[in-house]
Scaffold this active site. Structure first.
Site, PDB file in Angstrom:
ATOM      1  N   TYR A 119       2.396  -7.446  16.096  1.00 27.23           N
ATOM      2  CA  TYR A 119       2.815  -6.520  15.035  1.00 27.23           C
ATOM      3  C   TYR A 119       3.666  -5.393  15.615  1.00 27.23           C
ATOM      4  O   TYR A 119       4.796  -5.154  15.177  1.00 27.23           O
ATOM      5  CB  TYR A 119       1.585  -5.946  14.313  1.00 27.23           C
ATOM      6  CG  TYR A 119       1.905  -4.721  13.461  1.00 27.23           C
ATOM      7  CD1 TYR A 119       2.729  -4.824  12.345  1.00 27.23           C
ATOM      8  CD2 TYR A 119       1.383  -3.462  13.781  1.00 27.23           C
ATOM      9  CE1 TYR A 119       3.035  -3.696  11.568  1.00 27.23           C
ATOM     10  CE2 TYR A 119       1.687  -2.338  13.017  1.00 27.23           C
ATOM     11  CZ  TYR A 119       2.516  -2.466  11.911  1.00 27.23           C
ATOM     12  OH  TYR A 119       2.823  -1.355  11.152  1.00 27.23           O
ATOM     13  N   LYS A 158       7.650  -4.444  15.098  1.00 26.26           N
ATOM     14  CA  LYS A 158       8.100  -3.155  14.545  1.00 26.26           C
ATOM     15  C   LYS A 158       9.010  -2.447  15.552  1.00 26.26           C
ATOM     16  O   LYS A 158       9.995  -1.803  15.174  1.00 26.26           O
ATOM     17  CB  LYS A 158       6.909  -2.260  14.195  1.00 26.26           C
ATOM     18  CG  LYS A 158       6.095  -2.699  12.989  1.00 26.26           C
ATOM     19  CD  LYS A 158       6.861  -2.730  11.688  1.00 26.26           C
ATOM     20  CE  LYS A 158       7.182  -1.355  11.158  1.00 26.26           C
ATOM     21  NZ  LYS A 158       7.791  -1.421   9.789  1.00 26.26           N
ATOM     22  N   ALA A 181       7.166  -5.182   5.276  1.00 25.92           N
ATOM     23  CA  ALA A 181       6.784  -5.668   6.600  1.00 25.92           C
ATOM     24  C   ALA A 181       5.488  -6.449   6.483  1.00 25.92           C
ATOM     25  O   ALA A 181       4.740  -6.298   5.520  1.00 25.92           O
ATOM     26  CB  ALA A 181       6.568  -4.488   7.554  1.00 25.92           C
ATOM     27  N   GLU A 182       5.253  -7.279   7.464  1.00 27.27           N
ATOM     28  CA  GLU A 182       3.897  -7.777   7.698  1.00 27.27           C
ATOM     29  C   GLU A 182       3.224  -6.655   8.475  1.00 27.27           C
ATOM     30  O   GLU A 182       3.768  -6.176   9.478  1.00 27.27           O
ATOM     31  CB  GLU A 182       3.930  -9.061   8.519  1.00 27.27           C
ATOM     32  CG  GLU A 182       4.432 -10.273   7.747  1.00 27.27           C
ATOM     33  CD  GLU A 182       3.477 -10.711   6.632  1.00 27.27           C
ATOM     34  OE1 GLU A 182       2.278 -10.376   6.691  1.00 27.27           O
ATOM     35  OE2 GLU A 182       3.949 -11.382   5.698  1.00 27.27           O
ATOM     36  N   PHE A 211       0.819  -1.218   0.000  1.00 29.95           N
ATOM     37  CA  PHE A 211       0.000   0.000   0.000  1.00 29.95           C
ATOM     38  C   PHE A 211       0.859   1.277   0.000  1.00 29.95           C
ATOM     39  O   PHE A 211       0.857   2.057  -0.965  1.00 29.95           O
ATOM     40  CB  PHE A 211      -0.941  -0.067   1.217  1.00 29.95           C
ATOM     41  CG  PHE A 211      -1.586   1.215   1.618  1.00 29.95           C
ATOM     42  CD1 PHE A 211      -2.168   2.051   0.673  1.00 29.95           C
ATOM     43  CD2 PHE A 211      -1.643   1.584   2.966  1.00 29.95           C
ATOM     44  CE1 PHE A 211      -2.784   3.240   1.056  1.00 29.95           C
ATOM     45  CE2 PHE A 211      -2.252   2.762   3.356  1.00 29.95           C
ATOM     46  CZ  PHE A 211      -2.815   3.590   2.404  1.00 29.95           C
ATOM     47  N   THR A 270       5.910   2.751  12.737  1.00 26.32           N
ATOM     48  CA  THR A 270       4.523   3.042  13.095  1.00 26.32           C
ATOM     49  C   THR A 270       4.423   3.681  14.481  1.00 26.32           C
ATOM     50  O   THR A 270       5.292   3.442  15.338  1.00 26.32           O
ATOM     51  CB  THR A 270       3.718   1.718  13.069  1.00 26.32           C
ATOM     52  OG1 THR A 270       2.483   1.907  13.748  1.00 26.32           O
ATOM     53  CG2 THR A 270       4.440   0.589  13.791  1.00 26.32           C
ATOM     54  N   ASP A 271       3.357   4.433  14.698  1.00 24.56           N
ATOM     55  CA  ASP A 271       3.111   4.977  16.047  1.00 24.56           C
ATOM     56  C   ASP A 271       2.704   3.875  17.026  1.00 24.56           C
ATOM     57  O   ASP A 271       2.689   4.091  18.238  1.00 24.56           O
ATOM     58  CB  ASP A 271       2.026   6.077  15.988  1.00 24.56           C
ATOM     59  CG  ASP A 271       0.675   5.591  15.482  1.00 24.56           C
ATOM     60  OD1 ASP A 271       0.582   4.437  14.991  1.00 24.56           O
ATOM     61  OD2 ASP A 271      -0.309   6.356  15.567  1.00 24.56           O
ATOM     62  N   GLU A 272       2.369   2.676  16.495  1.00 29.60           N
ATOM     63  CA  GLU A 272       1.865   1.610  17.377  1.00 29.60           C
ATOM     64  C   GLU A 272       2.928   1.101  18.342  1.00 29.60           C
ATOM     65  O   GLU A 272       2.616   0.462  19.340  1.00 29.60           O
ATOM     66  CB  GLU A 272       1.276   0.460  16.544  1.00 29.60           C
ATOM     67  CG  GLU A 272       0.202   0.968  15.601  1.00 29.60           C
ATOM     68  CD  GLU A 272      -0.668  -0.111  14.978  1.00 29.60           C
ATOM     69  OE1 GLU A 272      -0.779  -1.208  15.534  1.00 29.60           O
ATOM     70  OE2 GLU A 272      -1.243   0.175  13.907  1.00 29.60           O
TER      71      GLU A 272
END
Ligand code: NAD
Ligand code: TYD
Length: 343
Positions: A157, A161, A88-89, A18, A130-132
């Protein structure tokens, strides 16, 4: 708008996904004098249909391969001066069902790229994160993530990361690899895989189906139109400082999943009875909110596209491109069955 770049030979990992494919379109339009290699394993999320417009350009090359393949990565890296690492996954729900591949690709795969980048003295390793990794904030608080927020990942996930971010910094600190990390909030836009909330909601409505909303729908995400993420990466690549971390976000006010879903429903002229509350995601992070003022103040970046504009563009793209998303949804049927099993 500057169209000069010091980078001549770029390796993009995960460029058939994406954000990677949106970035390739953005980059090749803006910097047509550079050579770009796209290394992508074409997992369920990788799709060469995303890259039709560039596939025949003489300065674009696609290599189907896994970032875990050290030999291949070592063959590709010589001559590369910039790595932009997207591969990445990326789907939290899949990481709950099958965590192992997340650790393999996101952590070990990143180390493979770092090692080859170091050996070949790249000018910059740009790590897309990511912010996660920062965990979950309380609802109704005004707390935000910034580059000093301690890591507190809570899903396989985000843990994988976080591991990749730590490895990038370790290669910078220990071996002097030039790097920058960007931690971005939730993206949406064209070529978004239809298992994720926005494209799932839009395509379900087109198909006359309901939109599954996890739990009470009060979870909050910070949404950014994907082309704005690309312009942020561009700003960081050209004006960012070595070994820095920049957080990228899109919103200034909280908006819950339920409110977003209602916005999509309204924009598509549908009714709110299309909302279906379903069993909550395990360990579902409650709230993300990103303070992107560092990027704004230091690099003069801000998002260009409002949520309403971005949603309108995105809805129209999915309406006009059923041939893109229908086969992907078809292939995800097994995942949908398992993920949305009730009880
Ligand atoms: P995506 O799942 O759409 O695409 C991932 C791409 O990586 C796919 O083309 C896939 O084939 C490829 N890939 C996966 N494993 C690979 C491997 N082992 N070797 C080579 N290629 C492999 O993901 P996305 O949403 O485009 O996310 C891209 C990056 O941005 C990820 O690193 C993700 O963590 C990060 N990110 C995503 C978001 C978001 O909202 N989607 C937000 C912040 C950060
Ligand atoms: P998602 O697009 O999977 O991104 P992430 O979990 O990485 O933030 O999900 C965005 C939000 O939407 C998240 O809070 C989970 C929620 N969600 C639903 O409510 N229903 C769904 O069917 C999906 C896929 C997500």
């Amino acid at each position: 708008m500057p169209t000069n770049t010091p980078y001549k030979n770029i390796l993009v990992s995960g460029g058939a996904g994406f954000i990677g494919s949106n970035f390739i379109h953005y980059w090749l339009k803006k910097y047509p004098d550079t050579n770009l290699v796209n290394l992508d394993a074409l997992t369920y999320a990788g799709n060469l249909e995303n890259l039709k417009e560039v596939e025949n350009l003489p300065n674009y090359k696609f290599i189907q391969g896994n970032i875990l393949d050290r030999q291949l990565v070592n063959e590709i890296m010589p001559g590369i001066d910039l790595v932009v690492h997207f591969a990445a996954e990326s789907h939290v729900d899949r990481s709950i069902l099958e965590p192992a591949v997340f650790l393999e690709t996101n952590a070990i795969g990143t180390q493979v790229l770092l090692e080859a980048a170091l050996k070949n003295k790249v000018k910059r390793f740009h790590h897309i994160s990511t912010d996660e990794v920062f965990g979950s904030l309380e609802l109704e608080s005004d707390e935000q993530f910034n580059d000093q927020t301690p890591y507190d990942p809570r899903s396989p996930y985000s843990a994988s990361k976080a591991a990749s971010d730590h490895l990038v910094r370790a290669y910078g600190e220990t071996f002097g690899l030039p790097y920058i990390i960007t931690n971005c909030s939730n993206n949406y836009g064209e070529y978004h895989f239809p298992e994720k909330l926005f494209p799932l909601a839009i395509t379900n409505l087109i198909e006359g189906k309901k939109i599954p909303v996890y739990g009470d729908g009060k979870n909050v995400r910070d949404w950014l139109y994907v082309q704005d993420h690309c312009s942020a990466i561009d700003a960081v690549l050209h004006r960012g400082e070595n070994a820095e971390t920049y957080l990228v976000g899109g919103l200034t006010e909280d908006i819950s999943n339920l409110e977003i879903v209602k916005m999509i429903i309204n924009l598509m002229g549908e009714s709110e009875d299309k909302i279906e509350f379903v069993k909550d995601r395990l360990g579902h992070d409650r709230r993300y909110s990103v303070d992107w003022s560092k990027l704004n103040k230091k690099l003069d970046w801000k998002p260009d596209v409002t949520l309403e504009e971005g949603l309108t563009k995105t809805i129209s793209w999915y309406k006009n491109n059923p041939q893109w998303w229908q086969p992907l949804k078809e292939k995800s049927q097994e995942f949908f069955k398992i993920n949305y099993k009730q009880g």
